[in-house]
Design an enzyme around this catalytic site. Structure first.
Site, PDB file in Angstrom:
ATOM      1  N   LYS A  23     -33.252 -74.344  31.993  1.00  0.00           N
ATOM      2  CA  LYS A  23     -33.308 -72.888  31.824  1.00  0.00           C
ATOM      3  C   LYS A  23     -32.233 -72.417  30.842  1.00  0.00           C
ATOM      4  CE  LYS A  23     -32.567 -70.122  35.530  1.00  0.00           C
ATOM      5  NZ  LYS A  23     -31.514 -69.124  35.231  1.00  0.00           N
ATOM      6  N   ASP A 316     -24.869 -73.630  40.590  1.00  0.00           N
ATOM      7  CA  ASP A 316     -26.245 -73.249  40.963  1.00  0.00           C
ATOM      8  C   ASP A 316     -26.844 -74.180  42.017  1.00  0.00           C
ATOM      9  OD1 ASP A 316     -26.149 -71.153  39.197  1.00  0.00           O
ATOM     10  OD2 ASP A 316     -27.234 -72.185  37.602  1.00  0.00           O
ATOM     11  N   LYS A 343     -24.300 -64.091  42.276  1.00  0.00           N
ATOM     12  CA  LYS A 343     -25.497 -64.713  41.694  1.00  0.00           C
ATOM     13  C   LYS A 343     -26.723 -63.842  42.020  1.00  0.00           C
ATOM     14  CE  LYS A 343     -23.341 -68.059  39.774  1.00  0.00           C
ATOM     15  NZ  LYS A 343     -23.216 -68.062  38.305  1.00  0.00           N
ATOM     16  N   ARG A 347     -24.991 -65.666  47.532  1.00  0.00           N
ATOM     17  CA  ARG A 347     -25.491 -66.942  48.049  1.00  0.00           C
ATOM     18  C   ARG A 347     -24.654 -67.503  49.199  1.00  0.00           C
ATOM     19  NH1 ARG A 347     -27.600 -69.568  42.313  1.00  0.00           N
ATOM     20  NH2 ARG A 347     -29.591 -68.450  42.316  1.00  0.00           N
ATOM     21  N   ARG A 389     -33.539 -69.908  43.820  1.00  0.00           N
ATOM     22  CA  ARG A 389     -32.908 -71.134  44.346  1.00  0.00           C
ATOM     23  C   ARG A 389     -32.820 -71.124  45.879  1.00  0.00           C
ATOM     24  NH1 ARG A 389     -32.010 -73.419  39.573  1.00  0.00           N
ATOM     25  NH2 ARG A 389     -31.080 -72.144  37.931  1.00  0.00           N
TER      26      ARG A 389
HETATM   27  C1  S3P Z   1     -25.753 -69.888  33.117  1.00  0.00           C
HETATM   28  C2  S3P Z   1     -24.476 -69.868  33.586  1.00  0.00           C
HETATM   29  C3  S3P Z   1     -24.137 -69.780  35.016  1.00  0.00           C
HETATM   30  C4  S3P Z   1     -25.311 -70.097  35.913  1.00  0.00           C
HETATM   31  C5  S3P Z   1     -26.565 -69.431  35.434  1.00  0.00           C
HETATM   32  C6  S3P Z   1     -26.908 -69.856  34.025  1.00  0.00           C
HETATM   33  C7  S3P Z   1     -25.972 -69.949  31.660  1.00  0.00           C
HETATM   34  O1  S3P Z   1     -23.691 -68.474  35.297  1.00  0.00           O
HETATM   35  O2  S3P Z   1     -25.036 -69.720  37.235  1.00  0.00           O
HETATM   36  O3  S3P Z   1     -27.644 -69.780  36.287  1.00  0.00           O
HETATM   37  O4  S3P Z   1     -27.112 -70.244  31.224  1.00  0.00           O
HETATM   38  O5  S3P Z   1     -25.023 -69.741  30.915  1.00  0.00           O
HETATM   39  P1  S3P Z   1     -22.166 -68.026  35.021  1.00  0.00           P
HETATM   40  O6  S3P Z   1     -21.926 -68.189  33.601  1.00  0.00           O
HETATM   41  O7  S3P Z   1     -22.086 -66.575  35.400  1.00  0.00           O
HETATM   42  O8  S3P Z   1     -21.342 -68.893  35.906  1.00  0.00           O
END
Ligand code: S3P
Length: 429
Positions: A23, A316, A343, A347, A389
């Site tokens: 993703k 995550d 999140k 969570r 999730r």
């Molecule tokens: C992501 C960074 C993470 C993660 C999110 C995707 C990204 O968040 O939890 O699902 O693609 O940069 P944070 O940067 O807020 O930790």
């Protein structure tokens, strides 16, 4: 909103699957393609709702994007060709879309309004609007620019050295993207290393990025050139089947082509520390991202402690790790994970509440949770609260239950894993 009866009392999981594209990498491939000159082709793209929100936002700014399943073409004249959107940019459920997009918009001399769903409306945006405002972007929003709806009018930004209070790749990426098109040098220093897909992929688009320990810098005035990106499978999606394979009896699952970037692969360390039967094979590289095949078998597990610099590398995966811990001998303690509260849902609350409904012994703490293991799980009516999730974790938990288990708001799973239930069905023997 959908309710789904989950598979329960599964005797064995067997087989090989390819989890969908990563993703984080899919979002970045579209975004960087949209601000690069020329054509970008993306293979292995994740056609989940979050990444489709990213595509829709850039189309509203005049970028030509063709998407057919896992294949995407982005055709752009470069960042200067983005046009002022006539409509509101709706990011849906996607924190990555809104935070990285704000970074790109910070240097654009036009106006845009960003909104998202109910979950996005609760998530903190000050962590990006504050530094981007310091760089010179004019940003306003609900609660003094802290929450959506947010409006931005960018242009004439200057580089800063930002010491981020949180290890967040979204914050880091947002500021670096603004920095690429600002005057001077922009540096972000983080308290621990967060996922580094932005740094790696900017290199593939021809940008220069300099890393020095926990600091990363870009010089302003750079231009990106379209390229070809192959997206590896998402370790955050693989995590659900890694845990399923470890806790369901008589199981052996192979997950092919999974990204194992060290800034994302904390779950592999945890599985090893807990004694899981895990093998990592066929290691190779795709566009500067390490990739491997992962095989997991039913394992006899022991509790562990998860804290410190490991947390950003598995943030995550904590919901599914909590489930793993319910099936391990002894106690598992998760600390330093207060980011869980901001999140898609809080969570800490949602994991504890829902796993307790199924019989788990689990306590929330201020920065994580404590799980007392080897507890049998039973059926219940559980809820994803709109968090993909949480929904997938509960569907894996249900495999162990002898009695009926129903998942409310099961539609949330399409955010990151549209064919999750097909894969689960395929593995059930
Ligand atoms: C992501 C960074 C993470 C993660 C999110 C995707 C990204 O968040 O939890 O699902 O693609 O940069 P944070 O940067 O807020 O930790």
């Amino acid at each position: 909103m959908a309710t789904k009866e989950l598979l329960t009392d599964v005797q064995s999981l067997q087989g090989t699957i390819k989890v969908p594209g990563d993703k984080s990498i899919s979002h970045r491939a579209v975004m960087f393609g949209a601000i690069a000159q020329g054509k970008t082709t993306i293979e292995g793209f994740l056609p989940g709702e979050d990444c489709l929100s990213t595509i829709s936002c850039f189309r509203k700014m005049g970028v030509e994007i063709h998407q057919d399943g896992n294949y995407v073409e982005v055709i752009s004249g470069g960042i200067d060709n983005l046009i002022e959107p006539r409509e509101v940019l709706d990011v849906g459920n996607s924190g990555t879309t809104i935070r990285l997009l704000l970074g790109i918009l910070a240097s654009r001399p036009f106006h845009a309004v960003l909104v998202g769903d109910d979950s996005i409306a609760k998530r903190p945006m000050g962590r990006v609007t504050k530094p981007l405002s310091e760089m010179g972007a004019r940003i306003d929003g609900r609660g003094n620019g802290m929450f959506t709806p947010i409006s931005i009018r960018g242009g004439n930004t200057v580089g800063i050295h930002y010491h981020s209070p949180v290890a967040s790749a979204q914050v880091k990426s947002s500021i670096l993207l603004a920095g690429l098109f600002s005057k001077g040098i922009t540096t972000v220093t983080e308290p621990a290393l967060s996922r580094d897909h932005t740094e790696r992929m900017l290199g593939a688009f021809g940008a220069k990025v300099h890393r020095d320990g926990l600091s990363v810098s870009v010089e302003g005035g750079q231009s990106l050139a379209g390229t070809h990106i192959q997206v590896p499978g998402d370790i955050s999606s693989a995590a659900f089947f890694l845990v399923a394979g470890a806790i369901v009896p008589n199981s052996r699952i192979t997950l092919e082509n999974v990204g194992i970037n060290p800034t994302r692969a904390g779950i592999l360390t945890v599985l090893e520390n807990m004694g899981a039967e895990l093998t990592v094979s066929n290691q190779r590289e795709l566009n500067g991202e390490p990739v491997a095949d992962l095989t997991i078998s039913t394992s006899s597990l022991k509790g562990t402690e998860i804290y410190g610099d490991l947390i950003p590398t598995l943030i995550d995966e904590i919901p599914i790790i909590a489930l793993l811990a319910t099936q391990a001998e002894g106690k598992t303690v998760i600390r330093n994970a207060e980011e869980l509260k901001v999140k898609e849902t809080n969570r800490i609350d949602t994991v504890v509440t829902e796993l307790r409904k199924m019989g788990a012994e689990i306590e929330p703490t201020n920065d994580g949770m404590i799980i007392y293991g080897k507890k049998p799980l039973h059926g219940a009516t559980v809820n994803s609260y709109g968090d993909h999730r949480i929904g997938m974790m509960l569907a894996i938990a249900a495999l162990l239950s002898k009695t009926e288990t129903v998942l409310e708001r099961s539609e949330a799973i399409a955010v990151s894993y549209p064919n999750f239930f097909d894969h689960l069905q395929l593995l059930c023997k």
